[in-house]
Write an enzyme that holds these catalytic residues in place. Structure first.
Site, short mmCIF file in Angstrom:
data_model
loop_
_atom_site.label_atom_id
_atom_site.label_comp_id
_atom_site.label_asym_id
_atom_site.label_seq_id
_atom_site.Cartn_x
_atom_site.Cartn_y
_atom_site.Cartn_z
N GLU A 195 41.43 8.22 -6.56
CA GLU A 195 41.88 7.24 -5.57
C GLU A 195 43.14 6.58 -6.10
OE1 GLU A 195 39.10 4.18 -4.38
OE2 GLU A 195 40.49 3.59 -2.79
N GLU A 232 32.60 4.16 2.15
CA GLU A 232 31.41 3.31 2.02
C GLU A 232 31.18 2.59 3.34
OE1 GLU A 232 32.29 0.75 -1.26
OE2 GLU A 232 31.58 2.21 -2.72
#
Ligand code: AHR
Length: 655
Positions: free
Chosen positions: A44, A374
């Site tokens: 990321e 998420e």
């Protein structure tokens, strides 16, 4: 306290505790296949992992597209910002105009990412898109790599000249070789003569990138990824995928095609933590989806892209209006379908053609796609469902990854797992950034998971020491212990990736991380070595391993031991991993049951990770403080005897 026990044990040279821990490996019953994707990496763009990190570009704000046009730059003399540049999605450029006086200068200076790291004698490729405006004579740009704090006679470490002689926008290049090493150099351009010149997309790359790609990766960082032998590569996030709002979500289509025309995106980690604020953190997308796929191929990992499910980061947006209504998801679903075409489609398709034009006519053979990061609540399955339907219809071959939300257990988690099963997700992505106690208690986490549902992807995890959020040894040891449970349950756990992957020592927002770096060096943490030991010793099949008839999960009466075993059909070896999380030496006897009578192991090795100091870590200054140590061991017939030091992790391999 822990230090005390370890030191006393080591100093007194305490030999094995009286009790012998008898482990039995069922060597004749080869169990579940260990998936090639079992251990991997999660990338990321957090902690300056992409721009300023893995991505080799050394110039910050190279296209002058930051909201403050000259952020990262100093302009001097006569200059102006213009907005009708050659690249539609990055229209800003700078017009430099000289004074026509030999002692008055016009130019630009770039500070890089926390400076520009250059090494003595290495080659750096400078490039610029430039033109001479109408009415100007051909111009010369003096290009310098400088040490801005130089106390010597000259600031310049390397100098070259570029002649700009065309009125059409043209890319000019020159190679500079610095005379000394400097972690915080700057790039400086001087305009020479009585002229004007327009400059755009000013770039400086090491020539020696990973696999020599011009728009390439920093070699040491990419090499560190390769050395993990990852089986799966999840990218580009994380929360980055969702965006702080939908406008700042990661839109993969903006990250492909010519780098000069990839639009800038704000990096959500710029301001996520106000105590760690980086106003100059943007995503150039120079490291984009093409580069991620290529890197996957070159490090031998299956690509696992994650795409937006139409929900902006739910931590930052409670309000439904921040998300795409389900009825309006069509463009997002189309993005997913187009991505599959970009990765796998023939060169005759629209997106396959884009891939081919970028240099890869062969498909990337993408097999997995994650939708959402998420996400949680009813809204997530509602959003996910139409994606699943559309992708299943057109691409039943693609395995889909859904999310179990941000927590490792609890209401949301318990709600989402059945929902993922209902929707037919192939894998469910679980995240756990938890403390030591949690890791110690989770050795058996997957032993009773539903074998008929989706498979598990432990997509982000790391042990966050209570009050110690750095890469200290004890956290890594507990990760190693926990991972024995992943391995033992290889029938249901198909992927696992530690997180996050990279952090710049001056630009991090989140700890711990797998690999740290500054502008010149990088360091592999102990957690890195744990991942590497699993990645390079994953074997092909799980084997049953027990102590007193039970799985070895650190449970009561098991002396802080966690263990798993695999068989490697490629070389016929047996591999046993044991973590000793106790403060004492543990004497171990591993019996390989079920082998033919008379079978005797002829060779064995042990790789050991240990440290007397639970808080110690590898750093840029001491990068090899704690590294695995390998030694050969003697094996008696079918029995392996070992003494495991307190707080240690060992990988035994016998043939
Ligand atoms: O890895 C850092 C962040 O942790 C990721 O972006 C997110 O998925 C998780 O909360």
């Amino acid at each position: 306290m822990k230090h005390f026990f370890v030191l006393i044990s080591l100093l007194l040279g305490l030999s094995a505790s009286a009790q012998v821990n008898k482990l039995i490996v069922q060597a004749d019953k080869v169990g579940a296949l260990i998936q090639s994707t079992m251990y991997g990496i999660f990338f990321e763009d957090i902690n300056f992992a992409a721009d300023g990190g893995l991505y080799g570009e050394l110039v910050k704000n190279r296209s002058f597209e930051f909201p403050q046009t000259l952020q990262g730059w100093k302009a001097f003399g006569q200059w102006e910002v213009r907005t009708d540049g050659p690249f539609e999605r990055n229209p800003h450029y700078i017009r430099l105009k000289s004074f026509g006086h030999p002692h008055k200068h016009t130019g630009l200076e770039n500070e890089g990412f926390f400076g520009i790291g250059v090494k003595e004698g290495e080659a750096y490729r400078f490039s610029v898109w430039a033109r001479i405006p109408e009415g100007s004579k051909p111009a010369k740009l003096r290009v310098e790599i400088i040490d801005p704090k130089s106390s010597g006679e000259r600031q310049a470490l390397a100098v070259q000249e570029v002649s700009i002689d065309k009125q059409q926008w043209t890319k000019y290049q020159v190679v500079l070789t610095p005379s000394s090493t400097e972690p915080k150099a700057h790039l400086r351009l001087f305009l020479r003569g009585d002229v004007a010149v327009d400059v755009e997309h000013v770039s400086l790359f090491p020539v020696d990138t990973w696999r020599g790609h011009e728009n390439g990766m920093r070699r040491d960082l990419a090499q560190a990824l390769y050395d993990l032998r990852p089986g799966i590569f999840r990218f580009p996030g994380g929360c980055i995928v969702e965006g702080t709002d939908l406008d700042t979500r990661y839109n993969w289509k903006n990250s492909v095609g010519p780098v000069e025309n990839r639009p800038l995106n704000q990096n959500r980690w710029q301001y996520t933590f106000d105590y760690k604020f980086f106003p100059d953190y943007y995503q150039s997308y120079g490291l984009g989806f093409y580069e991620y796929f290529l890197l996957s191929e070159e490090i031998g990992a299956e690509p696992l892209p994650v795409i937006s499910v139409g929900l902006a980061c739910q931590f930052q947006n409670n309000d439904e209006s921040a998300h795409v209504p389900v009825a309006e998801l069509e463009p997002y679903i189309q993005d997913a379908l187009d991505l599959i075409e970009f990765a796998n489609g023939s060169v005759d398709t629209k997106w396959g053609k884009v891939r081919a034009e970028m240099g890869h006519p062969e498909p990337f053979h993408m097999k997995f796609l994650a939708i959402g990061n998420e996400q949680w609540g009813e809204t997530y399955p509602q959003h996910l469902e139409p994606f699943v339907k559309a992708i299943r219809k057109q691409h039943p071959e693609i395995k889909l990854v859904g999310s179990a939300g941000p927590n490792s257990e609890g209401d949301q988690f318990d709600y989402l797992w059945p929902e993922m099963k209902r929707l037919g997700a192939d894998l469910v992505d679980e995240h756990f950034y938890r403390n030591e106690q949690w890791f110690l208690s989770q050795g058996a986490r997957y032993d009773n998971y539903d074998r008929k549902g989706p498979k598990v992807f432990a997509g982000e995890y790391a042990c966050h020491g209570a009050g110690k959020k750095w890469n200290h040894y004890y956290a890594s040891l507990l990760e190693a212990a926990f991972m024995t449970g992943l391995e033992r349950n290889a029938d249901v756990v198909h992927m696992a990736t530690y997180a996050p992957l990279f952090a710049h020592v001056e630009g991090w927002q989140w700890r711990p991380d797998l690999i740290w770096f500054d502008n010149l060096e990088s360091v592999r943490t102990v957690s890195y070595y744990v991942q590497q030991l699993y990645g390079t010793h994953k074997g092909t099949n799980a084997l049953k391993l027990t102590m007193n008839g039970k799985n070895v999960t650190g449970a009561e009466g098991q002396n802080g031991l966690f263990a798993s075993a695999v068989y490697d059909a490629q070389d016929g070896s047996y591999i046993v991993k044991i973590a000793n999380t106790s403060d004492s030496y543990q004497s171990i006897e591993v019996q390989f049951a079920g082998l033919k009578k008379g079978t005797s192991f002829t060779s064995g090795s042990r790789i050991l990770l240990t440290s007397p100091d639970m808080d110690a870590e590898n750093t840029i200054e001491q990068p090899t403080l704690i590294v695995p140590q390998e030694q050969t061991i003697r094996v008696n017939g079918q029995v392996l005897n070992a003494d495991l030091p307190p707080y240690s992790f060992a990988v035994y391999q016998v043939k």
